[in-house]
Motif scaffolding. Structure first.
Motif, PDB file in Angstrom:
ATOM      1  N   GLU A   1       0.576  -1.243  -0.124  1.00 44.72           N
ATOM      2  CA  GLU A   1       0.103  -0.262  -0.226  1.00 44.72           C
ATOM      3  C   GLU A   1       1.158   1.347  -0.382  1.00 44.72           C
TER       4      GLU A   1
ATOM      5  N   VAL B   1       1.175   3.843  -2.625  1.00 42.37           N
ATOM      6  CA  VAL B   1       0.999   5.379  -2.383  1.00 42.37           C
ATOM      7  C   VAL B   1       1.805   6.390  -3.238  1.00 42.37           C
ATOM      8  N   ASP B   2       3.219   5.997  -3.304  1.00 44.31           N
ATOM      9  CA  ASP B   2       4.576   6.520  -3.452  1.00 44.31           C
ATOM     10  C   ASP B   2       4.177   6.742  -4.986  1.00 44.31           C
TER      11      ASP B   2
END
Length: 307
Positions: free
Chosen positions: A202, A206-207
């Motif tokens: 996750e 997100v990155d």
């Protein structure tokens, strides 16, 4: 004081039961594995064989059996044959298994009927090696359906003698190993991938990390312990390869002994009742297996990261 003493009396330790339940395993291992292994090491230094109906030996000859293995026998050739066929089967096996494991464990894909497909890919592992060998022998024989299809398609004008070509025979054995074991390897890799913390994936998403970056930077490094286990167990099984080439080539290791494995060569000594040479060959196989397993473990285990 009385209450504390009562609590101490009521406390029961179950530690000893763990050791008691381990006793049957160690007894079976000691009787059926450890003692025969020590006996094999011991008798490898003896001359002990059949000459007609006469038993020659056992007579202590020291390292003569080992010298004969490396001078008179084609031990290096049989070792090379075994490793080549293992590599030919293991490389596609680990590649396909990694792909399937990543596919099945990817929650974003929301795959349907995944349980059915997992069962299907594991089913070849349940088929006996002898049945697999007979199936491939029938399919790829000179008058088999594969040759018929190739000739009907105009690819070949005459039957291809798969069993008489070195690459053909080795490829058939490697293909059977691949089909039999890729399902089992997939399950093991899936277990390793499912043990990775989901928060890492996750955070990478997100990155803005791509799927390939997630797989190469997160999944693969954390799979090293499982990969080491898979490669070492596969290597041990590959060095003990016997039933598939034995049945496919009728124990001759053709063509020109290019599919003769170490265990097939060992079986020839056992069949001829040359137990001294068989024991020496078993010791050599044990040493080769141990050395290669240590090399694989060292290569896949990053000691610097562990520190």
């Amino acid at each position: 004081m009385k209450s504390s003493n009562a609590k101490k009396r009521k406390h029961v330790s179950y530690t000893k039961w763990g050791y008691i339940f381990l006793i049957p395993f160690f007894l079976v291992y000691f009787i059926f594995s450890f003692i025969p292994m020590i006996s094999t090491f011991y008798y490898s230094f003896f001359e002990n064989y059949m000459s007609g109906l006469n038993v020659i030996g056992p007579k202590f000859v020291g390292f003569d059996n080992f010298v004969k293995l490396f001078t008179e026998a084609d031990l290096l050739k049989y070792t090379e044959n075994t490793l080549i066929m293992w590599v030919l089967g293991f490389v596609p096996q680990i590649a396909v298994s990694l792909l399937l494991a990543a596919w099945f464990t990817n929650t974003r894909l929301k795959l349907r009927c995944s349980g059915f497909f997992k069962t299907v890919i594991y089913m070849p592992n349940l088929i006996m090696a002898s049945a697999f060998s007979m199936l491939f022998f029938t399919l790829f024989s000179n008058n088999g359906p594969i040759n018929m299809l190739l000739m009907d398609a105009g690819i070949f004008k005459e039957p291809c003698h798969f069993m008489s070509i070195t690459l053909g025979a080795r490829s058939l054995i490697a293909s059977m190993n691949f089909l039999m074991w890729f399902g089992n390897t997939t399950i093991l890799l899936m277990a390793g991938m499912m043990g990775i913390d989901v928060a890492l994936f996750e955070a990478a998403e997100v990155d803005g990390a791509t799927s390939f970056q997630v797989f190469s930077k997160i999944t693969m490094p954390l799979l090293k312990p499982i990969m080491a286990y898979v490669m070492i167990t596969s290597l041990i099984g590959g060095l003990q390869m016997f039933d598939l080439p034995q049945i496919l080539t009728n124990g001759k290791g053709g063509p020109d002994r290019t599919t003769m494995t170490l265990i097939m060569y060992l079986n020839n000594h056992l069949f001829s009742k040359n137990y001294g040479m068989a024991g020496a060959l078993s010791v050599v196989i044990f040493i080769i297996t141990g050395a290669l397993s240590i090399v694989v473990f060292k290569l896949l285990t990053d000691q610097k990261e562990a520190r």
